[in-house]
Design a protein around this motif. Structure first.
Motif, short mmCIF file in Angstrom:
data_model
loop_
_atom_site.label_atom_id
_atom_site.label_comp_id
_atom_site.label_asym_id
_atom_site.label_seq_id
_atom_site.Cartn_x
_atom_site.Cartn_y
_atom_site.Cartn_z
N LYS A 110 -2.70 -25.86 76.12
CA LYS A 110 -2.77 -26.22 74.75
C LYS A 110 -3.68 -27.37 74.24
CE LYS A 110 -0.06 -26.49 70.57
NZ LYS A 110 -0.07 -25.28 69.87
N ALA A 111 -3.52 -28.52 75.06
CA ALA A 111 -4.41 -29.42 74.84
C ALA A 111 -5.96 -29.37 74.89
CB ALA A 111 -4.04 -30.56 75.95
N SER B 59 -2.08 -36.68 61.96
CA SER B 59 -2.33 -36.43 63.29
C SER B 59 -2.79 -34.87 63.03
CB SER B 59 -1.03 -36.22 63.97
OG SER B 59 -0.97 -35.46 65.36
N SER B 60 -3.59 -34.09 64.03
CA SER B 60 -3.91 -33.08 63.79
C SER B 60 -3.39 -32.01 64.79
CB SER B 60 -5.38 -33.04 64.67
OG SER B 60 -5.58 -33.36 65.72
N GLN C 127 5.19 -34.71 70.62
CA GLN C 127 6.21 -35.19 71.36
C GLN C 127 6.02 -34.86 72.88
OE1 GLN C 127 8.23 -37.61 70.61
NE2 GLN C 127 7.89 -37.63 68.38
N ALA C 128 5.82 -33.53 72.98
CA ALA C 128 5.37 -32.86 74.56
C ALA C 128 4.28 -33.64 75.06
CB ALA C 128 5.01 -31.39 74.17
N ILE D 129 -2.22 -39.54 76.61
CA ILE D 129 -2.70 -38.00 76.51
C ILE D 129 -2.37 -37.67 75.09
CG2 ILE D 129 -2.13 -35.57 77.16
CD1 ILE D 129 -1.43 -36.80 79.98
N ALA D 130 -1.54 -38.16 74.37
CA ALA D 130 -0.95 -38.03 72.97
C ALA D 130 -2.17 -38.62 72.11
CB ALA D 130 0.42 -38.45 72.75
N ASP D 131 -2.54 -39.77 72.66
CA ASP D 131 -3.54 -40.55 72.00
C ASP D 131 -4.88 -39.79 71.75
OD1 ASP D 131 -4.29 -43.17 70.59
OD2 ASP D 131 -5.43 -43.32 72.25
N VAL D 132 -5.27 -39.29 73.06
CA VAL D 132 -6.53 -38.86 73.04
C VAL D 132 -6.54 -37.29 72.24
CG1 VAL D 132 -8.13 -37.55 74.61
CG2 VAL D 132 -7.20 -39.67 75.27
#
Length: 447
Positions: free
Chosen positions: A144-145, A194-195, A202-203, A211-214
């Motif tokens: 997903k990332a 946020s995109s 949250q995940a 990781i969320a920040d990137v």
């Protein structure tokens, strides 16, 4: 065709524009800048010898220019394009830093100027980290990332066009450079939207905040800028009086007569409101203000001693106690320039004094004799790079995470350089070259 302007000038324009943008986005950073300027001014007033030395070494003017920024990117394409973007400003990748050993799922380099002249004009650096998706242990989340990152372009179309123009022409005109700075700045701007949807955020955030920040934003927002102070202990002490909440520990070596390497502290990351793709509102914590105090660059022998002593010292819970413990452990590290030089623990820049200009060195004269006679002066070379343990400490304290060792991975310099599209430069080779060049300019032959 108009004459192209220098990479040094483009770098200065860009760093000033980024500083102005960050002060608007994070007003506390402006307060921090004022505090550092005041502390520097008072330090120089109280230490005339330091002021004279910095002036003689042509270092005094660069104090107010001193900045480093930090960014994080998600893909090889983003990193390779940043390499091109920073090259326009005369900044090149120096060093490889593996932060995964401290539970931070990135590896990094620092884009910076490399020559004496360029560093004197503006030593702006950007510590740049690349996400290591293989350290996301949930395979579905990892895919997903990758999808999210593949769908975004953190560079404007005009920025990409100007990079191509720079490559074709071999430079940029004044007007093109002005436009380039404006377009490049967009890559580093904060986005309150946020995109991704709130559930994805949250995940990823649960896996690791970095990781969320990137992954979850349209660009690689600058997460801190850093002024240089001459007395980091004083700044740390005064921050609360300016309404700034500092991190607990100053990272790096202890306070010394001859500062070495890099000491860093910061104010804690802000909770900033964001709106997710599904309309939900939340907050994100990533951006903070950092301060650095730079000392002498160490040789491989000096660095090995530093790393051993730092490892012995460990980390404390209270800054005062930690600094006292560090100082006790670091008694084994020589704290005068003569010993550092004679034992080959630090790199030095050599220059002729007025006496030396009047009576230049003859072939065969020993360097130590020339220094003793006052014909050659030796100044420690300023450390221009970073310390992985300190960088990880800053990241962790501002992400609110204790060491997440489950994310630790193996260093992978080859994979990083493949993503970058070039080898990173060896910082030790650069310092050695600068030292050797300064000796040659004095007319001193070395074996």
């Amino acid at each position: 065709m108009d004459k192209f302007i220098s990479a040094d000038l483009i770098r200065t324009r860009f760093s000033q524009a980024m500083s102005a943008m960050y002060q608007q986005e994070v007003p506390q950073y402006g307060t921090l800048m004022q505090l550092v300027a005041t502390v520097n001014e008072r330090t120089l007033e109280a230490d005339i010898a330091l002021k004279d030395r910095l002036t003689a070494a042509d270092e005094i003017d660069r104090l107010s220019l001193e900045r480093h920024g930090a960014i994080r990117v998600g893909t090889a394409d983003e990193l390779a394009t940043l390499r091109q973007l920073f090259a326009v400003m005369g900044m090149y990748p120096v060093g490889y830093y593996d932060l995964s050993q401290a539970g931070v799922p990135v590896h990094s380099t620092a884009f910076r100027p490399v020559t004496n002249t360029a560093l004197r004009r503006n030593p702006f650096r950007v510590f740049t980290s690349l996400l290591r998706p293989e350290l996301i242990d949930d395979s579905a989340l990892r895919e997903k990332a990758a999808e999210i990152l593949a769908a975004r372009d953190i560079f404007t179309a005009r920025c990409r066009a100007l990079l191509q123009l720079h490559e074709q022409q071999g430079g940029l005109t004044d007007d093109q450079a002005t436009e380039f700075v404006t377009e490049a700045l967009e890559t580093f701007r904060w986005h309150a939207h946020s995109s991704v949807d709130s559930q994805t955020y949250q995940a990823l955030n649960q896996q690791h905040r970095l990781i969320a920040d990137v992954v979850c934003f349209p660009g690689c927002h600058i997460n801190h800028l850093t002024p240089r102070t001459l007395d980091i202990d004083r700044v740390q002490q005064l921050m609360p009086s300016r309404g700034i909440d500092p991190k607990i520990l100053i990272e790096g070596p202890p306070r010394r007569q001859v500062p070495i390497l890099l000491r860093q502290t910061s104010f804690k990351a802000l909770e900033e409101p964001i709106i997710f793709k599904d309309g939900y509102q939340g907050t994100h914590t990533a951006r903070f203000g950092e301060i650095e105090q730079r000392g002498a660059a160490l040789t491989p022998a000096g660095r090995a001693l530093y790393d051993r002593l730092l490892s012995e010292a460990g980390s404390g819970q209270d800054n005062q106690q930690h600094q006292q413990h560090l100082a006790a452990i670091f008694r084994d590290f020589p704290d005068d320039e003569t010993t550092l030089r004679q034992q080959g623990l630090a790199w030095f820049h050599y220059r002729l004094s007025e006496k030396g200009v009047a009576t230049p060195p003859d072939q065969g004269e020993a360097l130590e004799d020339l220094i003793r006679e006052g014909r050659v002066l030796a100044d420690p070379i300023v450390y221009e790079d970073f310390l992985p343990v300190s960088a990880a400490g800053i990241f962790q304290s501002n992400l609110g995470d204790r060491a997440q060792v489950r994310l630790a991975g193996q260093a992978s310099r080859e994979a990083f350089e493949a993503a970058l599209g070039s080898a990173v430069l060896d910082e030790m080779a650069l310092y050695e070259e600068r030292q050797q060049r300064s000796l040659a300019q004095c007319g001193i032959q070395t074996a």
